[in-house]
Design a protein around this motif. Structure first.
Motif, PDB file in Angstrom:
ATOM      1  N   GLY A 188       0.829  -1.201   0.000  1.00 28.28           N
ATOM      2  CA  GLY A 188       0.000   0.000   0.000  1.00 28.28           C
ATOM      3  C   GLY A 188       0.859   1.245   0.000  1.00 28.28           C
ATOM      4  O   GLY A 188       2.063   1.174   0.249  1.00 28.28           O
ATOM      5  N   PHE A 189       0.243   2.366  -0.260  1.00 22.31           N
ATOM      6  CA  PHE A 189       0.985   3.611  -0.393  1.00 22.31           C
ATOM      7  C   PHE A 189       1.682   4.017   0.895  1.00 22.31           C
ATOM      8  O   PHE A 189       2.772   4.560   0.890  1.00 22.31           O
ATOM      9  N   SER A 190       1.065   3.705   2.041  1.00 21.28           N
ATOM     10  CA  SER A 190       1.627   4.145   3.314  1.00 21.28           C
ATOM     11  C   SER A 190       2.962   3.475   3.642  1.00 21.28           C
ATOM     12  O   SER A 190       3.684   3.920   4.506  1.00 21.28           O
ATOM     13  N   ASP A 191       3.288   2.384   2.914  1.00 23.90           N
ATOM     14  CA  ASP A 191       4.536   1.680   3.195  1.00 23.90           C
ATOM     15  C   ASP A 191       5.757   2.335   2.565  1.00 23.90           C
ATOM     16  O   ASP A 191       6.866   1.936   2.833  1.00 23.90           O
ATOM     17  N   VAL A 192       5.558   3.323   1.712  1.00 23.23           N
ATOM     18  CA  VAL A 192       6.657   3.788   0.869  1.00 23.23           C
ATOM     19  C   VAL A 192       7.667   4.630   1.617  1.00 23.23           C
ATOM     20  O   VAL A 192       7.325   5.603   2.275  1.00 23.23           O
ATOM     21  N   VAL A 193       8.918   4.212   1.517  1.00 23.70           N
ATOM     22  CA  VAL A 193      10.028   5.055   1.966  1.00 23.70           C
ATOM     23  C   VAL A 193      11.029   5.030   0.817  1.00 23.70           C
ATOM     24  O   VAL A 193      11.549   3.970   0.480  1.00 23.70           O
ATOM     25  N   ILE A 252       3.199   6.326  -9.721  1.00 29.33           N
ATOM     26  CA  ILE A 252       1.928   7.056  -9.649  1.00 29.33           C
ATOM     27  C   ILE A 252       1.280   6.941 -11.020  1.00 29.33           C
ATOM     28  O   ILE A 252       1.788   7.481 -12.015  1.00 29.33           O
ATOM     29  N   ASP A 253       0.193   6.188 -11.074  1.00 28.66           N
ATOM     30  CA  ASP A 253      -0.513   6.009 -12.343  1.00 28.66           C
ATOM     31  C   ASP A 253      -1.504   7.157 -12.487  1.00 28.66           C
ATOM     32  O   ASP A 253      -2.574   7.153 -11.890  1.00 28.66           O
ATOM     33  N   ALA A 254      -1.082   8.158 -13.279  1.00 31.45           N
ATOM     34  CA  ALA A 254      -1.955   9.331 -13.496  1.00 31.45           C
ATOM     35  C   ALA A 254      -2.452   9.327 -14.939  1.00 31.45           C
ATOM     36  O   ALA A 254      -2.714  10.379 -15.511  1.00 31.45           O
ATOM     37  N   THR A 255      -2.562   8.140 -15.535  1.00 31.62           N
ATOM     38  CA  THR A 255      -3.020   8.068 -16.928  1.00 31.62           C
ATOM     39  C   THR A 255      -4.520   8.336 -17.001  1.00 31.62           C
ATOM     40  O   THR A 255      -5.228   8.364 -15.986  1.00 31.62           O
ATOM     41  N   LEU A 298       0.171   4.029  -6.691  1.00 30.97           N
ATOM     42  CA  LEU A 298      -0.944   4.894  -6.313  1.00 30.97           C
ATOM     43  C   LEU A 298      -1.589   5.361  -7.603  1.00 30.97           C
ATOM     44  O   LEU A 298      -0.893   5.683  -8.568  1.00 30.97           O
ATOM     45  N   ARG A 299      -2.917   5.375  -7.627  1.00 31.32           N
ATOM     46  CA  ARG A 299      -3.634   5.815  -8.833  1.00 31.32           C
ATOM     47  C   ARG A 299      -4.231   7.191  -8.571  1.00 31.32           C
ATOM     48  O   ARG A 299      -4.882   7.413  -7.548  1.00 31.32           O
ATOM     49  N   LEU A 300      -3.961   8.110  -9.504  1.00 30.25           N
ATOM     50  CA  LEU A 300      -4.601   9.439  -9.457  1.00 30.25           C
ATOM     51  C   LEU A 300      -5.651   9.452 -10.553  1.00 30.25           C
ATOM     52  O   LEU A 300      -5.326   9.385 -11.730  1.00 30.25           O
ATOM     53  N   GLU A 301      -6.920   9.499 -10.157  1.00 28.12           N
ATOM     54  CA  GLU A 301      -7.994   9.433 -11.164  1.00 28.12           C
ATOM     55  C   GLU A 301      -9.052  10.480 -10.865  1.00 28.12           C
ATOM     56  O   GLU A 301      -9.630  10.499  -9.788  1.00 28.12           O
ATOM     57  N   ALA A 325      -9.641  -2.246  -9.659  1.00 25.15           N
ATOM     58  CA  ALA A 325      -9.633  -2.668  -8.243  1.00 25.15           C
ATOM     59  C   ALA A 325      -8.172  -2.771  -7.803  1.00 25.15           C
ATOM     60  O   ALA A 325      -7.265  -2.516  -8.591  1.00 25.15           O
ATOM     61  N   ASP A 326      -7.918  -3.121  -6.593  1.00 24.29           N
ATOM     62  CA  ASP A 326      -6.568  -3.468  -6.101  1.00 24.29           C
ATOM     63  C   ASP A 326      -5.568  -2.337  -6.188  1.00 24.29           C
ATOM     64  O   ASP A 326      -4.373  -2.591  -6.310  1.00 24.29           O
ATOM     65  N   VAL A 327      -5.986  -1.111  -6.189  1.00 26.37           N
ATOM     66  CA  VAL A 327      -5.002  -0.035  -6.189  1.00 26.37           C
ATOM     67  C   VAL A 327      -5.565   1.134  -5.386  1.00 26.37           C
ATOM     68  O   VAL A 327      -6.741   1.476  -5.513  1.00 26.37           O
ATOM     69  N   THR A 328      -4.710   1.703  -4.530  1.00 26.57           N
ATOM     70  CA  THR A 328      -5.139   2.868  -3.759  1.00 26.57           C
ATOM     71  C   THR A 328      -5.333   4.025  -4.729  1.00 26.57           C
ATOM     72  O   THR A 328      -4.433   4.342  -5.505  1.00 26.57           O
ATOM     73  N   THR A 329      -6.522   4.638  -4.686  1.00 30.88           N
ATOM     74  CA  THR A 329      -6.839   5.683  -5.664  1.00 30.88           C
ATOM     75  C   THR A 329      -7.173   6.985  -4.954  1.00 30.88           C
ATOM     76  O   THR A 329      -7.923   6.985  -3.972  1.00 30.88           O
ATOM     77  N   VAL A 330      -6.590   8.072  -5.442  1.00 29.74           N
ATOM     78  CA  VAL A 330      -6.963   9.401  -4.944  1.00 29.74           C
ATOM     79  C   VAL A 330      -7.522  10.184  -6.131  1.00 29.74           C
ATOM     80  O   VAL A 330      -7.212   9.887  -7.280  1.00 29.74           O
ATOM     81  N   SER A 331      -8.346  11.188  -5.815  1.00 32.77           N
ATOM     82  CA  SER A 331      -9.017  11.876  -6.911  1.00 32.77           C
ATOM     83  C   SER A 331      -8.473  13.278  -7.168  1.00 32.77           C
ATOM     84  O   SER A 331      -8.932  13.953  -8.076  1.00 32.77           O
ATOM     85  N   SER A 332      -7.495  13.714  -6.380  1.00 29.66           N
ATOM     86  CA  SER A 332      -6.954  15.053  -6.637  1.00 29.66           C
ATOM     87  C   SER A 332      -5.484  15.106  -6.267  1.00 29.66           C
ATOM     88  O   SER A 332      -4.998  14.319  -5.442  1.00 29.66           O
ATOM     89  N   ILE A 333      -4.801  16.067  -6.862  1.00 27.75           N
ATOM     90  CA  ILE A 333      -3.376  16.256  -6.575  1.00 27.75           C
ATOM     91  C   ILE A 333      -3.192  16.723  -5.132  1.00 27.75           C
ATOM     92  O   ILE A 333      -2.253  16.316  -4.450  1.00 27.75           O
ATOM     93  N   THR A 334      -4.107  17.536  -4.666  1.00 27.55           N
ATOM     94  CA  THR A 334      -4.024  18.013  -3.284  1.00 27.55           C
ATOM     95  C   THR A 334      -4.028  16.835  -2.324  1.00 27.55           C
ATOM     96  O   THR A 334      -3.207  16.762  -1.395  1.00 27.55           O
ATOM     97  N   GLN A 335      -4.948  15.907  -2.574  1.00 26.38           N
ATOM     98  CA  GLN A 335      -5.058  14.703  -1.740  1.00 26.38           C
ATOM     99  C   GLN A 335      -3.756  13.897  -1.820  1.00 26.38           C
ATOM    100  O   GLN A 335      -3.239  13.431  -0.800  1.00 26.38           O
ATOM    101  N   LEU A 336      -3.219  13.796  -3.026  1.00 29.07           N
ATOM    102  CA  LEU A 336      -1.996  13.020  -3.223  1.00 29.07           C
ATOM    103  C   LEU A 336      -0.813  13.672  -2.495  1.00 29.07           C
ATOM    104  O   LEU A 336      -0.056  13.010  -1.792  1.00 29.07           O
ATOM    105  N   LEU A 337      -0.700  14.992  -2.640  1.00 24.76           N
ATOM    106  CA  LEU A 337       0.428  15.689  -2.006  1.00 24.76           C
ATOM    107  C   LEU A 337       0.326  15.602  -0.486  1.00 24.76           C
ATOM    108  O   LEU A 337       1.339  15.493   0.205  1.00 24.76           O
TER     109      LEU A 337
END
Ligand code: NAP
Length: 251
Positions: A3-8, A80-83, A106-109, A236-248
């Motif tokens: 998951g995204f929270s594991d990233v260092v 970061i999959d922002a496609t 992490l998916r930005l959609e 499915a199976d990917v943490t998704t955020v809907s905005s850059i603000t959320q991602l940052l």
């Protein structure tokens, strides 16, 4: 897949943005501004693509195996999959490659457009349902990617206009009546002019979300034109955020 929270990220690791969208350009600029090591990947679909801030590469990876090799070679620590919401193949490849390598993804959609008062949408799930829903003798604006045009060639009882950044190569064939206009999505005022000038009766588009191509939806509302709206398949199976603000905020 972690998951995204594991990233260092270690000193030598980089962030890979799978791009080609306005959000991906904005994200590259923000991450580059934060001095984070970032590479944007573009598919290379357009002849003169806009170039992102920071490092970039252009072209397919060569399937899942090619992407896995690239991730290892470039020491990618986060994808970061922002496609685009309808670029399903690269999204599924990214998830598979992340799973194979253990690299976080992490998916930005962007959120879906929602119908509003005055909209006349027929919501369908597939391209084939959109093809079948076109009324006979309609003049249709196909606001879809070039790779999907040929699905509509069976409807020789309707006539079509498609708008593309570059001329499709190979040119779509088997169409009884298809005009290709070079251009990009525009403001609602220009889109009203475009739809009126071409005597459009109905629009076929995908629920891309975001402001860039919303002008045609506003124009359709204003002109009381029906829209056949093709829905998305959300991975499915990917943490998704809907905005850059959320991602940052997560970074
Ligand atoms: P797709 O069908 O999901 O992907 C087809 C193949 O293109 C992938 O397997 C991959 O080739 C390559 N590819 C796609 N995106 C890539 C990227 N960002 N970097 C490197 N290779 C990539 O994709 P698509 O729908 O053709 O979209 C292509 C690009 O245009 C995407 O980056 C997307 O964000 C952008 N875009 C798409 C749309 C749309 O309507 N689909 C609209 C606006 C922008 P390999 O298998 O060889 O790695």
């Amino acid at each position: 897949m972690r998951g995204f929270s594991d990233v260092v990220l270690t000193d030598s690791q980089k962030i890979l943005i799978l791009g080609g969208t306005s959000e991906a350009y904005e994200l590259a600029e923000k991450l580059d501004g934060l001095s984070l090591p970032v590479i944007t990947s573009l598919a290379g679909r357009t002849i003169n693509p806009r170039l992102p801030k920071g490092a970039y590469r252009i072209g397919g990876f060569g399937g899942i195996a090619g992407l896995v090799a690239y991730l290892k070679q470039e020491k990618i620590g986060l994808i970061i999959d922002a496609t685009h919401p309808f670029a399903n193949q690269i999204t599924s490849h990214a998830i598979a490659a992340a799973t194979a390598t253990g690299i976080a993804i992490l998916r930005l959609e962007r959120p879906l457009w929602q119908p509003e008062k005055g909209d006349n949408w027929l919501e369908v799930e597939t391209l084939q349902q959109a093809v079948a829903a076109i009324p006979s003798n309609a003049r249709v604006f196909l606001a879809i990617g070039r790779q999907h045009l040929s699905a509509f060639s069976s409807r020789n009882d309707a006539s079509f206009i498609a708008r593309m950044v570059d001329l499709p190569d190979p040119a779509p064939h088997n169409f009884q009546a298809l005009d290709i206009i070079l251009g990009k999505p525009d403001t609602s005022i220009s889109e009203i002019d475009f739809l009126s000038r071409h005597n459009i009766d109905i629009i076929v588009c995908r629920n891309s979300g975001g402001p860039t191509s919303y002008g045609k939806i506003l124009a359709a509302r204003k002109l009381h034109l029906p829209v056949i709206m093709i829905g998305r398949t959300t991975p499915a199976d990917v943490t998704t955020v809907s905005s850059i603000t959320q991602l940052l905020a997560m970074l």
